[in-house]
Structure formats: C-alpha cells, structure tokens
Motif scaffolding. Structure first.
Motif, PDB file in Angstrom:
ATOM      1  N   GLU A   1       0.717  -1.288  -0.025  1.00  0.00           N
ATOM      2  CA  GLU A   1       0.031  -0.088   0.032  1.00  0.00           C
ATOM      3  C   GLU A   1       0.800   1.126   0.183  1.00  0.00           C
ATOM      4  O   GLU A   1       0.435   2.220  -0.740  1.00  0.00           O
ATOM      5  CB  GLU A   1      -0.941   0.185   1.280  1.00  0.00           C
ATOM      6  N   LEU A   2       1.966   1.353   0.916  1.00  0.00           N
ATOM      7  CA  LEU A   2       2.764   2.518   0.991  1.00  0.00           C
ATOM      8  C   LEU A   2       3.577   2.611  -0.358  1.00  0.00           C
ATOM      9  O   LEU A   2       3.667   3.827  -0.887  1.00  0.00           O
ATOM     10  CB  LEU A   2       3.881   2.122   2.076  1.00  0.00           C
ATOM     11  N   LEU A   3       3.841   1.311  -0.994  1.00  0.00           N
ATOM     12  CA  LEU A   3       4.707   1.489  -2.397  1.00  0.00           C
ATOM     13  C   LEU A   3       3.886   2.257  -3.380  1.00  0.00           C
ATOM     14  O   LEU A   3       4.167   3.322  -4.067  1.00  0.00           O
ATOM     15  CB  LEU A   3       5.284   0.234  -2.882  1.00  0.00           C
ATOM     16  N   ASP A   4       2.306   1.601  -3.448  1.00  0.00           N
ATOM     17  CA  ASP A   4       1.531   2.127  -4.165  1.00  0.00           C
ATOM     18  C   ASP A   4       1.333   3.835  -4.059  1.00  0.00           C
ATOM     19  O   ASP A   4       1.226   4.424  -5.329  1.00  0.00           O
ATOM     20  CB  ASP A   4       0.099   1.501  -4.314  1.00  0.00           C
ATOM     21  N   GLU A   5       1.379   4.323  -2.913  1.00  0.00           N
ATOM     22  CA  GLU A   5       1.155   5.522  -2.800  1.00  0.00           C
ATOM     23  C   GLU A   5       2.462   6.415  -2.897  1.00  0.00           C
ATOM     24  O   GLU A   5       2.420   7.579  -3.587  1.00  0.00           O
ATOM     25  CB  GLU A   5       1.086   5.767  -1.053  1.00  0.00           C
ATOM     26  N   LEU A   6       3.699   5.917  -2.974  1.00  0.00           N
ATOM     27  CA  LEU A   6       4.706   6.652  -3.364  1.00  0.00           C
ATOM     28  C   LEU A   6       4.849   6.611  -4.826  1.00  0.00           C
ATOM     29  O   LEU A   6       5.112   7.562  -5.328  1.00  0.00           O
ATOM     30  CB  LEU A   6       6.031   5.639  -2.884  1.00  0.00           C
ATOM     31  N   GLU A   7       4.420   5.580  -5.629  1.00  0.00           N
ATOM     32  CA  GLU A   7       4.291   5.392  -7.231  1.00  0.00           C
ATOM     33  C   GLU A   7       3.397   6.742  -7.575  1.00  0.00           C
ATOM     34  O   GLU A   7       3.952   7.220  -8.571  1.00  0.00           O
ATOM     35  CB  GLU A   7       4.014   4.199  -7.555  1.00  0.00           C
ATOM     36  N   ALA A   8       2.272   6.615  -6.922  1.00  0.00           N
ATOM     37  CA  ALA A   8       1.266   7.745  -7.305  1.00  0.00           C
ATOM     38  C   ALA A   8       1.771   9.139  -6.953  1.00  0.00           C
ATOM     39  O   ALA A   8       1.429  10.126  -7.968  1.00  0.00           O
ATOM     40  CB  ALA A   8      -0.117   7.599  -6.405  1.00  0.00           C
TER      41      ALA A   8
END
Length: 88
Positions: free
Chosen positions: A68-75
């Motif tokens: 979830e954190l990786l997804d937020e970072l990528e966004a």
C-alpha cells in the motif's frame, strides 16, 4: 522503595549477578545507577533480532515496503512528474 520487576541497581548486579543473568535470559533486565536506567541486559536472540531490524540495508527498502505504501509512493511520483511536465 519497591522496584519494578526486571530492574536492578548496579549494587544488585555485583551481589546477585547469577540471578540477574538468569532473569535476563528470559526477558530484558534494566540496570540502574543512582536510580536512573543505565543499561539493559538481554539474551543474544533478542539482541540479534534488534540488530537485524536496525540494519539500514534491509530496513525501508522497496523490497520490504508494504504494498500500500509503495502504491502511494508511485502515485506521488507520477503526480510530481505530471506537474513537472506541465510547468515546462
């Protein structure tokens, strides 16, 4: 003055080192000096676990980051890149 369980003075350590070490094998023990915490005795397994957790090479890498954190970072990176392109 009652002392919390797992807390001993440096004088106690001199007099009762065997008992204190036996307790430290079960759970961390605090050693106080002049009523202030100064040392912690803990078993080698707990120490090694703490050292692994503090290893900067494995903590906070992309491989260990929650999805979830990786997804937020990528966004956030994508949003920044789009904003940067519009600014040019």
């Amino acid at each position: 003055m009652p002392r919390p369980s797992g807390s001993y003075s440096t004088s106690d350590l001199s007099r009762k080192s065997g008992d204190i070490i036996a307790e430290a094998l079960r759970h961390p023990v605090t050693i106080t000096q002049r009523n202030k915490p100064r040392l912690v005795l803990l078993n080698i397994d707990d120490y090694e676990r703490l050292m692994r957790q503090s290893d900067a090479r494995s903590v906070g890498t992309l491989e260990t980051m929650p999805r979830e954190l990786l997804d937020e970072l990528e966004a956030a990176v994508d949003t920044y890149a789009e904003t940067d392109e519009v600014s040019r």
